[in-house]
Design a protein around this motif. Structure first.
Motif, PDB file in Angstrom:
ATOM      1  N   UNK A 300      -7.017  -5.733 -15.061  1.00 43.86           N
ATOM      2  CA  UNK A 300      -7.130  -5.089 -13.684  1.00 43.86           C
ATOM      3  C   UNK A 300      -5.838  -4.555 -12.992  1.00 43.86           C
ATOM      4  N   UNK A 301      -4.743  -5.435 -13.422  1.00 49.63           N
ATOM      5  CA  UNK A 301      -3.465  -4.951 -12.908  1.00 49.63           C
ATOM      6  C   UNK A 301      -2.909  -3.600 -13.553  1.00 49.63           C
ATOM      7  N   UNK A 302      -3.399  -3.154 -14.662  1.00 50.16           N
ATOM      8  CA  UNK A 302      -3.085  -2.050 -15.164  1.00 50.16           C
ATOM      9  C   UNK A 302      -3.729  -0.859 -14.162  1.00 50.16           C
ATOM     10  N   UNK A 303      -5.114  -1.119 -13.693  1.00 50.00           N
ATOM     11  CA  UNK A 303      -5.892  -0.256 -13.075  1.00 50.00           C
ATOM     12  C   UNK A 303      -4.975  -0.310 -11.689  1.00 50.00           C
ATOM     13  N   UNK A 304      -4.149  -0.946 -11.360  1.00 50.14           N
ATOM     14  CA  UNK A 304      -3.516  -0.830  -9.656  1.00 50.14           C
ATOM     15  C   UNK A 304      -2.856   0.353  -9.940  1.00 50.14           C
ATOM     16  N   UNK A 305      -2.349   0.846 -10.937  1.00 50.63           N
ATOM     17  CA  UNK A 305      -1.461   2.025 -10.896  1.00 50.63           C
ATOM     18  C   UNK A 305      -2.182   3.262 -10.676  1.00 50.63           C
ATOM     19  N   UNK A 306      -3.343   3.524 -10.949  1.00 47.43           N
ATOM     20  CA  UNK A 306      -4.201   4.381 -10.382  1.00 47.43           C
ATOM     21  C   UNK A 306      -4.151   4.500  -8.851  1.00 47.43           C
ATOM     22  N   UNK A 307      -4.325   3.237  -8.208  1.00 43.62           N
ATOM     23  CA  UNK A 307      -4.214   3.088  -6.633  1.00 43.62           C
ATOM     24  C   UNK A 307      -2.940   3.770  -6.279  1.00 43.62           C
ATOM     25  N   UNK A 308      -1.780   3.292  -6.954  1.00 41.58           N
ATOM     26  CA  UNK A 308      -0.492   3.621  -6.484  1.00 41.58           C
ATOM     27  C   UNK A 308      -0.180   4.865  -6.544  1.00 41.58           C
ATOM     28  N   UNK A 309      -0.679   5.618  -7.525  1.00 41.69           N
ATOM     29  CA  UNK A 309      -0.663   7.231  -7.765  1.00 41.69           C
ATOM     30  C   UNK A 309      -1.242   7.917  -6.793  1.00 41.69           C
ATOM     31  N   UNK A 310      -2.340   7.436  -5.858  1.00 38.49           N
ATOM     32  CA  UNK A 310      -3.034   7.837  -4.772  1.00 38.49           C
ATOM     33  C   UNK A 310      -2.016   7.667  -3.638  1.00 38.49           C
ATOM     34  N   UNK A 311      -1.511   6.573  -3.546  1.00 34.20           N
ATOM     35  CA  UNK A 311      -0.805   6.105  -2.388  1.00 34.20           C
ATOM     36  C   UNK A 311       0.718   6.969  -2.255  1.00 34.20           C
ATOM     37  N   UNK A 312       0.880   7.167  -3.355  1.00 35.38           N
ATOM     38  CA  UNK A 312       2.138   8.067  -3.629  1.00 35.38           C
ATOM     39  C   UNK A 312       3.546   7.211  -3.246  1.00 35.38           C
ATOM     40  N   UNK A 313       4.456   8.011  -2.583  1.00 36.32           N
ATOM     41  CA  UNK A 313       5.839   7.106  -2.370  1.00 36.32           C
ATOM     42  C   UNK A 313       5.843   6.185  -1.229  1.00 36.32           C
ATOM     43  N   UNK A 314       5.394   5.064  -1.597  1.00 32.52           N
ATOM     44  CA  UNK A 314       5.010   3.921  -0.440  1.00 32.52           C
ATOM     45  C   UNK A 314       5.736   2.679  -1.191  1.00 32.52           C
ATOM     46  N   UNK A 315       6.824   2.148  -0.478  1.00 35.95           N
ATOM     47  CA  UNK A 315       7.420   1.158  -1.122  1.00 35.95           C
ATOM     48  C   UNK A 315       6.672  -0.310  -1.019  1.00 35.95           C
ATOM     49  N   UNK A 316       5.810  -0.310   0.078  1.00 39.92           N
ATOM     50  CA  UNK A 316       4.979  -1.537  -0.223  1.00 39.92           C
ATOM     51  C   UNK A 316       3.950  -1.616  -0.989  1.00 39.92           C
ATOM     52  N   UNK A 317       3.360  -0.413  -1.135  1.00 40.77           N
ATOM     53  CA  UNK A 317       2.486  -0.166  -2.189  1.00 40.77           C
ATOM     54  C   UNK A 317       2.960  -0.659  -3.544  1.00 40.77           C
ATOM     55  N   UNK A 318       4.265  -0.006  -3.772  1.00 43.28           N
ATOM     56  CA  UNK A 318       4.752  -0.236  -4.786  1.00 43.28           C
ATOM     57  C   UNK A 318       5.075  -1.628  -5.237  1.00 43.28           C
ATOM     58  N   UNK A 319       5.597  -2.438  -4.328  1.00 42.51           N
ATOM     59  CA  UNK A 319       5.959  -3.829  -4.504  1.00 42.51           C
ATOM     60  C   UNK A 319       4.698  -4.619  -4.613  1.00 42.51           C
ATOM     61  N   UNK A 320       3.453  -4.108  -4.003  1.00 36.60           N
ATOM     62  CA  UNK A 320       2.212  -5.007  -4.190  1.00 36.60           C
ATOM     63  C   UNK A 320       1.648  -4.896  -5.764  1.00 36.60           C
ATOM     64  N   UNK A 321       1.541  -3.480  -6.071  1.00 28.73           N
ATOM     65  CA  UNK A 321       1.205  -3.271  -7.467  1.00 28.73           C
ATOM     66  C   UNK A 321       1.831  -3.825  -8.653  1.00 28.73           C
ATOM     67  N   UNK A 322       3.214  -3.659  -8.426  1.00 25.95           N
ATOM     68  CA  UNK A 322       4.148  -4.197  -9.409  1.00 25.95           C
ATOM     69  C   UNK A 322       4.012  -5.889  -9.498  1.00 25.95           C
ATOM     70  N   UNK A 323       3.946  -6.567  -8.312  1.00 28.94           N
ATOM     71  CA  UNK A 323       3.754  -7.673  -8.179  1.00 28.94           C
ATOM     72  C   UNK A 323       2.513  -8.387  -8.912  1.00 28.94           C
ATOM     73  N   UNK A 324       1.586  -7.703  -8.536  1.00 28.45           N
ATOM     74  CA  UNK A 324       0.077  -8.087  -9.250  1.00 28.45           C
ATOM     75  C   UNK A 324       0.113  -7.967 -10.664  1.00 28.45           C
ATOM     76  N   UNK A 325       0.851  -6.691 -11.097  1.00 31.55           N
ATOM     77  CA  UNK A 325       1.084  -6.522 -12.630  1.00 31.55           C
ATOM     78  C   UNK A 325       1.962  -7.551 -13.318  1.00 31.55           C
ATOM     79  N   UNK A 326       3.232  -7.747 -12.455  1.00 31.48           N
ATOM     80  CA  UNK A 326       4.135  -8.863 -13.294  1.00 31.48           C
ATOM     81  C   UNK A 326       3.519 -10.322 -13.122  1.00 31.48           C
ATOM     82  N   UNK A 327       2.779 -10.389 -12.231  1.00 26.25           N
ATOM     83  CA  UNK A 327       2.105 -11.993 -12.025  1.00 26.25           C
ATOM     84  C   UNK A 327       1.002 -11.963 -13.111  1.00 26.25           C
ATOM     85  N   UNK A 328       0.320 -11.121 -13.442  1.00 29.55           N
ATOM     86  CA  UNK A 328      -0.573 -11.026 -14.679  1.00 29.55           C
ATOM     87  C   UNK A 328       0.116 -10.992 -15.903  1.00 29.55           C
TER      88      UNK A 328
END
Length: 408
Positions: A300-328
């Motif tokens: 599921x955390x890998x799928x988060x990068x698809x979401x980030x791709x649509x959010x674009x250059x957004x530090x908050x989204x980057x931090x959220x996706x990376x946090x979930x991916x690294x936690x998992x």
């Protein structure tokens, strides 16, 4: 007084374990994400940046020469420390050569030097893994593994997060020279550490026994081939996706400093938290249930990068996706390390662990090598969707061989 000496001995053992973990983790991403960023800034194509994954090939083949480090000793510092000191000295020299190279002018030479760094780094890992197993008492292996992982991650943080941030300020050449200096300091730990007692007089064994016995012993267990396939597939999607995350972040507008601060430094804490939480849950659930749950979270955390791709250059989204991916990833790493350790026979720990960790590294190196071509053809959404779906075979296999996976 006796109690103080005992505690001091425990502290020294785990301080050495932590510092050796640091030395082991430092070179890894200097031929990974940091080199990817350097190549990208030098104008190297995405396809060729993806092929840099092949530089990590020695990590997947280290089982081929690991038995030699058991069989032969150097005439100084003992079997473990002698090989470790020699390997670290050569590694420092190769990092200096890499620092003084120019990927824009001689990309092939940079790749070859990076391959040599990877070989020496993998050799260092072999020796440190064997040293840790022989140096720590059985009742301290769990605690020692935790210290090793934390040291390893801090070494990776310094090289990757610190390296990317420093590169924007002092350039990649100075950054690599600084990292070589840090590893040179780590060589003092090798001199400080005591030489562990060998578990057996390996010099008396025939050479073919050193290579064959660990493999024969492992393959004698039920469903051995299925267990090896599970080790190959369990982190497949996560590994392939991770090969191109740095070019992906840069493609949607993040700078080296933003990647270093958010992905590497901020992202370290969810990773360490995942390792800690994963360890607690393994104690409660056992290895099998943990592997299943953490495997689903990794997918599921890998799928988060698809979401980030649509959010674009957004530090908050980057931090959220990376946090979930690294936690998992941290939770999955804790379960997977416990799983591999549970499969090894103490008589062949170095050879078998090198074999299992080499198989585990294949997706990150060989299978991930053409990932740049896949991303170029399918786009980032298609690439990360494929990475998400390829996690399913590993989960399916885990369910199929449920009875062969250790429970505790």
């Amino acid at each position: 007084m006796v109690g103080f000496s005992k505690h001091l001995g425990i502290f020294r053992r785990h301080a050495i374990t932590f510092l050796m973990g640091f030395a082991s983790g430092l070179p890894l991403l200097l031929t990974g994400s940091v080199l990817q960023a350097w190549m990208t800034d030098a104008g190297i194509s995405l396809e060729n940046v993806g092929l840099l994954a092949l530089i990590g090939l020695p990590y997947t083949l280290k089982f081929a020469w690991a038995p030699l480090l058991d069989r032969f000793s150097l005439p100084f510092l003992g079997r473990r420390r002698g090989w470790l000191f020699l390997t670290q000295a050569a590694l420092v020299g190769m990092l200096v050569m890499l620092a003084l190279s120019n990927p824009a002018v001689t990309p092939l030479l940079v790749g070859l030097i990076a391959l040599a760094v990877s070989f020496l780094s993998a050799t260092q890992d072999i020796v440190i893994d064997a040293y840790r197993r022989e140096h720590l008492p059985d009742n301290e292996l769990g605690l020692g593994s935790g210290f090793y992982v934390y040291g390893y991650r801090i070494g990776m943080l310094l090289a990757s997060g610190g390296g990317l941030m420093l590169a924007d300020v002092i350039g990649f050449t100075s950054t690599y020279l600084l990292m070589a200096g840090c590893l040179a300091v780590a060589m003092l730990v090798t001199l400080w550490a005591p030489e562990p007692e060998a578990a057996a007089p390996l010099e008396r064994r025939h050479l073919h026994q050193i290579f064959i016995d660990p493999l024969v012993n492992f393959m004698a267990r039920p469903k051995a081939w299925a267990l090896l396939l599970l080790i190959l597939l369990y982190k497949l999607g996560d590994s392939v996706a991770g090969n191109l995350t740095t070019p992906f972040y840069k493609s949607i507008g993040f700078s080296n400093a933003e990647i270093g601060a958010t992905v590497k430094i901020f992202g370290l804490w969810p990773l360490l938290g995942g390792i800690f939480i994963g360890g607690l849950l393994i104690m409660r659930w056992g290895i099998y249930r943990s592997l299943v749950v953490f495997g689903v979270l990794q997918m599921l955390s890998t799928a988060g990068f698809i979401v980030l791709n649509h959010q674009g250059h957004d530090i908050a989204w980057l931090a959220g996706v990376v946090s979930f991916e690294n936690l998992a990833a941290g939770m999955g790493t804790a379960a997977f390390a416990a799983f591999m350790a549970s499969l090894t026979d103490k008589r062949f720990t170095a050879g078998q662990y090198a074999l299992l960790s080499s198989i585990m590294g294949l997706p990150r190196v060989v299978i991930a090598a053409p990932s740049g071509y896949l991303a170029q053809a399918a786009g980032w959404d298609g690439f990360f969707l494929v990475c998400t779906l390829v996690a399913l075979p590993g989960l399916w296999l885990l369910i199929m061989i449920k009875d062969s996976v250790p429970r505790t």
